[in-house]
Design an enzyme around this catalytic site. Structure first.
Site, PDB file in Angstrom:
ATOM      1  N   GLN A  23       5.072  -9.254 -16.452  1.00  0.00           N
ATOM      2  CA  GLN A  23       5.371  -7.835 -16.251  1.00  0.00           C
ATOM      3  C   GLN A  23       5.771  -7.513 -14.815  1.00  0.00           C
ATOM      4  O   GLN A  23       6.285  -6.435 -14.550  1.00  0.00           O
ATOM      5  CB  GLN A  23       4.153  -6.965 -16.638  1.00  0.00           C
ATOM      6  CG  GLN A  23       3.728  -7.096 -18.082  1.00  0.00           C
ATOM      7  CD  GLN A  23       4.743  -6.514 -19.071  1.00  0.00           C
ATOM      8  OE1 GLN A  23       5.703  -5.838 -18.698  1.00  0.00           O
ATOM      9  NE2 GLN A  23       4.536  -6.799 -20.353  1.00  0.00           N
ATOM     10  N   THR A  49      16.557 -29.881 -25.813  1.00  0.00           N
ATOM     11  CA  THR A  49      17.877 -29.453 -25.328  1.00  0.00           C
ATOM     12  C   THR A  49      17.800 -28.040 -24.769  1.00  0.00           C
ATOM     13  O   THR A  49      17.194 -27.154 -25.379  1.00  0.00           O
ATOM     14  CB  THR A  49      18.895 -29.523 -26.479  1.00  0.00           C
ATOM     15  OG1 THR A  49      18.936 -30.870 -26.941  1.00  0.00           O
ATOM     16  CG2 THR A  49      20.284 -29.093 -26.019  1.00  0.00           C
ATOM     17  N   GLY A  85       7.307 -16.547 -22.161  1.00  0.00           N
ATOM     18  CA  GLY A  85       6.164 -16.427 -21.271  1.00  0.00           C
ATOM     19  C   GLY A  85       4.949 -17.155 -21.821  1.00  0.00           C
ATOM     20  O   GLY A  85       4.219 -17.819 -21.081  1.00  0.00           O
ATOM     21  N   THR A  86       4.740 -17.041 -23.107  1.00  0.00           N
ATOM     22  CA  THR A  86       3.584 -17.695 -23.734  1.00  0.00           C
ATOM     23  C   THR A  86       3.644 -19.207 -23.547  1.00  0.00           C
ATOM     24  O   THR A  86       2.638 -19.845 -23.231  1.00  0.00           O
ATOM     25  CB  THR A  86       3.524 -17.336 -25.227  1.00  0.00           C
ATOM     26  OG1 THR A  86       3.377 -15.918 -25.350  1.00  0.00           O
ATOM     27  CG2 THR A  86       2.353 -18.026 -25.917  1.00  0.00           C
ATOM     28  N   SER A 120       9.152 -14.123 -18.213  1.00  0.00           N
ATOM     29  CA  SER A 120       9.758 -14.037 -19.531  1.00  0.00           C
ATOM     30  C   SER A 120      11.070 -13.262 -19.443  1.00  0.00           C
ATOM     31  O   SER A 120      11.133 -12.214 -18.790  1.00  0.00           O
ATOM     32  CB  SER A 120       8.787 -13.308 -20.467  1.00  0.00           C
ATOM     33  OG  SER A 120       9.443 -12.964 -21.661  1.00  0.00           O
ATOM     34  N   GLY A 121      12.095 -13.772 -20.084  1.00  0.00           N
ATOM     35  CA  GLY A 121      13.411 -13.144 -19.996  1.00  0.00           C
ATOM     36  C   GLY A 121      13.489 -11.760 -20.608  1.00  0.00           C
ATOM     37  O   GLY A 121      14.067 -10.844 -20.026  1.00  0.00           O
ATOM     38  N   HIS A 122      12.886 -11.601 -21.774  1.00  0.00           N
ATOM     39  CA  HIS A 122      13.122 -10.344 -22.500  1.00  0.00           C
ATOM     40  C   HIS A 122      12.385  -9.160 -21.904  1.00  0.00           C
ATOM     41  O   HIS A 122      12.561  -8.037 -22.362  1.00  0.00           O
ATOM     42  CB  HIS A 122      12.817 -10.507 -23.992  1.00  0.00           C
ATOM     43  CG  HIS A 122      11.375 -10.511 -24.340  1.00  0.00           C
ATOM     44  ND1 HIS A 122      10.769  -9.452 -24.974  1.00  0.00           N
ATOM     45  CD2 HIS A 122      10.417 -11.438 -24.170  1.00  0.00           C
ATOM     46  CE1 HIS A 122       9.495  -9.743 -25.168  1.00  0.00           C
ATOM     47  NE2 HIS A 122       9.253 -10.928 -24.695  1.00  0.00           N
ATOM     48  N   ASN A 166      -0.113  -5.677 -18.659  1.00  0.00           N
ATOM     49  CA  ASN A 166       0.935  -5.153 -19.534  1.00  0.00           C
ATOM     50  C   ASN A 166       0.585  -3.789 -20.126  1.00  0.00           C
ATOM     51  O   ASN A 166       1.470  -2.990 -20.404  1.00  0.00           O
ATOM     52  CB  ASN A 166       1.230  -6.148 -20.655  1.00  0.00           C
ATOM     53  CG  ASN A 166      -0.016  -6.670 -21.330  1.00  0.00           C
ATOM     54  OD1 ASN A 166      -0.953  -7.125 -20.676  1.00  0.00           O
ATOM     55  ND2 ASN A 166      -0.059  -6.586 -22.639  1.00  0.00           N
ATOM     56  N   CYS A 175      -5.496   0.940 -34.618  1.00  0.00           N
ATOM     57  CA  CYS A 175      -4.777   1.019 -35.884  1.00  0.00           C
ATOM     58  C   CYS A 175      -3.352   0.515 -35.803  1.00  0.00           C
ATOM     59  O   CYS A 175      -2.750   0.206 -36.812  1.00  0.00           O
ATOM     60  CB  CYS A 175      -4.781   2.451 -36.399  1.00  0.00           C
ATOM     61  SG  CYS A 175      -6.312   2.804 -37.259  1.00  0.00           S
TER      62      CYS A 175
END
Lengths: 284, 391
Positions: free
Chosen positions: B178, B236, B71-72, B198-200, B150, B324
């Site tokens: 998302q 490729t 995605g990035t 994005s695939g994941h 997100n 944090c």
């Protein structure tokens, strides 16, 4: 995920000494909700008002903040006030088997709460760094977290910090808007320079071993702090006789004036170690 | 410990069927689709099929799909391309709540002399389209607005925004990482020029993404070197991953109804029960239109990392908008942009579901979270009155 030690996890999951002491002799509070962590420390002293017989805490914060608070209370119980004051933030971290560097500010918060509690009890000026705690002296360096130059100098010196990232990890200063990072770099150069300022004299005669030690010492205390101020750094690669090989890092690496910087290093070493030293910049 | 996984906006499990689909393309059908022999040719056919499957999910044509690494990359390719297409235009519009893939790029471009407008959101995370109307001008090269956030799941009115952008002749990009697979999309009837996915995030592996590029929209590639993807993305093809993405998109289309009914139902039950059982909580963006799978919930006077660590002890995986957890020292830029009160910005937890979650897992969270919040409030120096009220 943070790489917390088992001891940090254990103190987080089973924190010791949580709660208040109703008739506490000393109470120290640092941090705030806005800052993302806060610690309130309660101390109960013995009848002679010398020794800490009980310590309890309330903490708002992440896992390592809670673990550091728990560790602190365990460490100070049974100690005199002066013995407790001598505990450094590093010792709190060591007690827990170490903290990730980004979390060192949790140990600093513990040490700070202890100082505030004892100073308030003794009625002496607060070593406060936090704007929530009233009167303070010095210039506010980090506006986001309300941290003064005095506090930052102390932490830089005590922990021998030499990059602004480290100062952020230990104190949070510079961790929000980042506007004070140039000033933090100046403070590092000042503090680390002061530490190096004990009078140096070029020794008459040197063994090889002593010469190597001295070269390292001068680089650490006299040279690198000056480079840090400009965002640069160097690494000592090797010493072969009088030939000192260094590699430049960070802003110095690839800097057009690195040749000039190498001559500055050479001049310093000739001045403080031996006349015949040559400095060579190498890849490495 | 078996994971109870509620962090699907971070990444998802690869669907078994997706894995089976890609498996032969490592050790058996490993040919290069560009090769002239039969062995590469059969992979080319499968890549083409995958392109059709991705296009079908978006309501697009196959030639409008460019495979990328993530995605990035798609975001970077879209925005950089627009600036090259309109070298005379120096203005970019985005939002304060974008993913860092867009926001960091735009802020870097601002340092290089571009004028960047970051649109604000209200307390519920919603955009004000009038602000977009006021900001856009003839100098605007590209407007990049995420489809759904997100962290909060808040969905933006993308088609309305796109219509405003079209009037001024700028290009319109959306980071839909998302949204794809959760919100029905129809590019044929859309105002979107470019869209990142994005695939994941939809049960394909990490390391594969796609850029939808509307036919006729000028494009300057970000990766150059080879003729692949019709000269729009050199390198490729990641054949096995592309094939996986195709299968994942096919499955996503099939499960979209389930996402919007069963998954949404589980999410709604989770947030209702948590709000009922835990005092002094709030749903970030609760009044806005949201993705069916996401809830961001803030608890006053406790800190998010501590909540996550205690949940993790129970096998529950969630994420936080707290400072944090990220190594940063401020709560997430999204919550700050929404003006979430600082008393609870540090205590925000995100649960993001997928079709692999079950009602039994929801029950586990509903059982485990209230005592965790209570315990942390007992340790905290603030909010004693909340505990007192709770009795």
């Amino acid at each position: 995920m943070w790489d917390y030690t088992d001891k940090v996890k254990e103190h987080f999951l089973n924190p010791r000494n949580v709660g208040e002491i109703e008739d506490a002799d000393a109470v120290g509070e640092v941090g705030s909700l806005a800052c993302g962590d806060a610690l309130k420390l309660f101390l109960k002293l013995d009848d002679n008002k010398e020794r800490i017989v009980d310590a309890r805490f309330q903490t708002f914060g992440c896992g390592s903040a809670i673990a550091s608070s728990s560790a602190l209370t365990e460490m100070i119980k049974g100690k005199t006030l002066d013995e407790a004051l001598a505990i450094s933030n590093q010792e709190i971290a060591d007690f827990l088997g170490g903290l990730p560097e980004e979390k060192m500010h949790c140990s600093v918060m513990g040490q700070e709460a202890l100082e505030v509690a004892i100073a308030k009890y003794r009625g002496v000026a607060l070593p406060s760094h936090d704007h929530d705690h009233g009167e303070q002296e010095g210039e506010i360096v980090c506006k986001c977290f309300g941290l003064t130059d005095g506090f930052l100098r102390k932490v830089i010196a005590a922990n021998k910090l030499h990059t602004s990232e480290q100062v952020t990890h230990f104190t949070k200063a510079g961790g929000a808007c980042g506007g004070c990072i140039p000033r933090i770099k100046e403070l590092i150069a000042e503090v680390m320079g002061e530490q190096a300022k004990e009078e140096r004299k070029k020794p008459e005669k040197l063994t090889n071993l002593r010469k190597m030690q001295l070269i390292q010492d001068v680089l650490e205390k006299e040279v690198r702090p000056q480079l840090w101020a400009d965002g640069g750094d160097l690494e000592l690669i090797d010493i072969a006789g009088a030939n000192v090989q260094i590699a430049f890092r960070k802003a110095c690496a690839g800097c057009v004036s690195s040749g000039y910087t190498a001559r500055f290093v050479e001049q310093k070493l000739r001045e403080l170690v031996a006349d015949d030293i040559t400095v060579e910049e190498v890849e490495g | 410990m078996k994971e109870i996984y509620f962090d699907n906006n971070a990444t998802t499990k690869v669907d078994e069927a997706v894995f089976e689909e890609m498996r032969p393309y490592f050790t058996e059908l490993y040919g290069n689709p560009s090769s002239m022999h039969f062995f590469g040719g059969q992979v080319q056919k499968k890549v083409d099929e995958s392109r059709k499957r991705v296009a079908a999910l978006l309501g697009a044509s196959p030639e409008e799909i460019v495979f990328t690494a993530c995605g990035t990359e798609s975001d970077n390719a879209a925005i950089r391309s627009a600036l090259e297409v309109f070298p005379e235009k120096r203005h970019i519009i985005t939002t304060r709540v974008e993913h860092p893939a867009v926001l960091t790029l735009c802020r870097n471009l601002a340092k290089r002399g571009y004028r960047v407008t970051e649109l604000n959101v209200d307390g519920e995370g919603r955009l004000d389209l009038d602000e977009l109307r006021r900001a856009i001008d003839e100098d605007t090269a590209i407007v990049s607005i995420m489809y759904a956030n997100n962290e909060t799941g808040v969905v933006f009115p993308i088609e309305e925004a796109g219509a405003i952008v079209k009037e001024k002749g700028a290009l319109f990009h959306t980071d839909a990482v998302q949204a794809v697979g959760k919100i029905p999309l129809d590019m044929a009837a859309s105002t979107i020029d470019m869209l990142s996915l994005s695939g994941h995030k939809l049960h394909a592996p990490k390391g594969i993404g796609a850029l939808y590029l509307r036919k006729g929209v000028p494009f300057r590639p970000f990766m150059v070197g080879g003729h692949q993807e019709k000269n729009r993305r050199a390198g490729t093809e990641a054949t096995a991953s592309i094939i996986a993405l195709g299968k994942a998109c096919e499955l996503a289309a099939r499960h979209m109804e389930d996402e919007n009914s069963r998954v949404r139902g589980m999410r709604d039950r989770l947030e209702l029960e948590l709000m009922r059982l835990i005092p002094a909580g709030r749903i970030n963006g609760g009044a806005a239109e949201r993705l069916p799978n996401t809830v961001s919930i803030a608890f006053e006077y406790v800190e998010g990392e501590a909540i996550l660590l205690l949940l993790s002890e129970k096998g529950i995986c969630a994420s936080s908008g707290s400072a944090c957890t990220s190594g940063s020292l401020e709560p997430s830029h999204v919550l700050r942009a929404m003006g979430v009160p600082f008393t609870c910005a540090h205590g925000s937890i995100r649960f993001s579901l997928s079709r692999f979650n079950s009602d039994a897992e929801i029950d586990t969270i509903i059982r485990e979270l209230p005592p965790i919040i209570r315990r942390l409030r007992e340790i905290s120096p603030f909010g004693r009155e909340i505990l007192a009220q709770q009795g």
